[in-house]
Design a protein around this motif. Structure first.
Motif, short mmCIF file in Angstrom:
data_model
loop_
_atom_site.label_atom_id
_atom_site.label_comp_id
_atom_site.label_asym_id
_atom_site.label_seq_id
_atom_site.Cartn_x
_atom_site.Cartn_y
_atom_site.Cartn_z
N GLY A 106 -2.07 -67.74 3.30
CA GLY A 106 -3.28 -67.39 4.15
C GLY A 106 -3.52 -66.17 4.46
O GLY A 106 -2.78 -65.27 4.31
N ILE A 107 -4.60 -65.86 4.81
CA ILE A 107 -5.15 -64.31 5.21
C ILE A 107 -6.07 -64.52 6.29
O ILE A 107 -7.15 -65.50 6.51
CB ILE A 107 -5.53 -63.55 3.79
CG1 ILE A 107 -5.84 -62.24 4.45
CG2 ILE A 107 -6.93 -64.29 3.50
CD1 ILE A 107 -6.03 -61.10 3.10
N ALA A 108 -5.97 -63.53 7.11
CA ALA A 108 -6.87 -63.63 8.38
C ALA A 108 -8.35 -63.04 7.97
O ALA A 108 -8.42 -62.16 6.93
CB ALA A 108 -6.36 -62.95 9.68
N ILE A 109 -9.42 -63.39 8.36
CA ILE A 109 -10.61 -63.17 7.95
C ILE A 109 -10.99 -61.65 8.22
O ILE A 109 -11.48 -60.86 7.24
CB ILE A 109 -11.81 -63.82 8.55
CG1 ILE A 109 -11.81 -65.42 8.39
CG2 ILE A 109 -13.17 -63.39 8.30
CD1 ILE A 109 -11.74 -65.87 6.73
N GLY A 110 -10.27 -61.15 9.15
CA GLY A 110 -10.40 -59.59 9.30
C GLY A 110 -9.87 -58.67 8.30
O GLY A 110 -10.34 -57.70 7.54
#
Length: 300
Positions: free
Chosen positions: A217-221
């Motif tokens: 996963g990766i944060a949108i920011g």
């Protein structure tokens, strides 16, 4: 099958070369119309059911249309398969049915949580598919892709939104919430998952719900800054209220456990996020492609 319209427009299919189109029969119809679906699916060996309304923000404005398309449309596909004794139906779900993760990575036994009208309509469609397996022995496999991205995607999705704004030369990226975490799968890997469940032995996949995702996963920011780095740009990220979901409707984290799909079909994603983003950015950088996205305004 493409949705009928009076302009005879077929979406991105119209951009395909003549050699590809020669191998494809395109029929105009409407998944909401039972006779249209019944005629289209007659004689099919595998029905891949991807017809849906998918934009979450628009589901707040027009929830009934999501029920009509996503729920009734799925019912029409299942009834057609029942009538024709179709050997296999691949039903498309979505990671959004899980809502904000109670545990990660998310396996197929994770509770379903309807945090938007869109996700509610997809849960209903999934449950119809489940019911038709149990009630009528319809050979359905439900594939549950996590966030797919790549060339040709609409700017209602976050990655094209970022890439389109960068192509326009902005120094401030305007996005919605930046903290939510998503598991992004490149479109060719998602397509490979569909063909994998479409052709796997029936005893391995029929009646199953199977996640398709990378497990990362990766944060949108962070995603926005990664894309900016890949195209050699420095930007700041601004969250705009109009792009935000209602607080209780925002899904905070989606990371896939796709081990069941791997074990049953051998599927595994082939492209890393950075490599997939490079391909996507290169595609959008071509003037003819970018011209199809004339505006950087917010699209629901």
């Amino acid at each position: 099958m493409v949705q009928y319209n009076s302009f005879s427009a077929r979406g991105w299919l119209d951009s395909l070369g003549a050699d590809v189109l020669a191998e494809v029969e395109i029929v105009a119809g409407d998944v909401r119309d039972s006779s249209s679906v019944l005629g289209f699916t007659d004689g099919a060996e595998v029905v891949y059911h991807l017809a849906a309304l998918i934009a979450i923000p628009y589901s707040y404005r027009a929830p009934r249309s999501y029920v009509d398309t996503n729920v009734t449309g799925t019912l029409n596909v299942l009834e057609a398969a029942r009538a024709h004794q179709t050997p296999r139906v691949v039903h498309t779900s979505t990671s959004e049915v899980y809502g904000s993760a109670i545990r990660v990575p998310i396996d197929e036994s994770h509770p379903l949580q309807a945090q938007s009208p869109y996700s509610a309509s997809k849960i209903a469609a999934d449950k119809l598919a489940e019911a038709y397996v149990s009630s009528f022995s319809i050979p359905v496999v439900t594939l549950r892709p996590f966030n797919t991205y790549g060339p040709r995607q609409s700017t209602r999705a976050v990655i094209p939104t970022i890439v389109r704004q960068l192509a326009a030369g902005v120094t401030e990226l305007r996005l919605g919430a930046t903290a939510p975490i998503r598991d992004f799968t490149f479109v060719t890997d998602t397509a490979a998952a569909f063909t994998a469940v479409g052709h796997a032995p029936a005893n391995q996949v029929v009646g199953q719900v199977l996640n398709a995702g990378t497990g990362t996963g990766i944060a949108i920011g962070d995603l926005a800054h990664l894309i900016a780095r890949l195209v050699d740009r420095e930007v700041t990220v601004v969250s705009e209220g109009e792009r935000m979901r209602p607080d209780a409707s925002e899904v905070q984290e989606l990371i896939a456990d796709a081990s069941a799909l791997r074990d049953r079909t051998g599927w595994a994603p082939q492209l890393s996020l950075e490599d997939g983003l490079r391909v996507t950015c290169d595609w959008f950088a071509q003037p003819a492609n970018l011209a199809r996205y004339p505006s950087t305004e917010y699209t629901i």
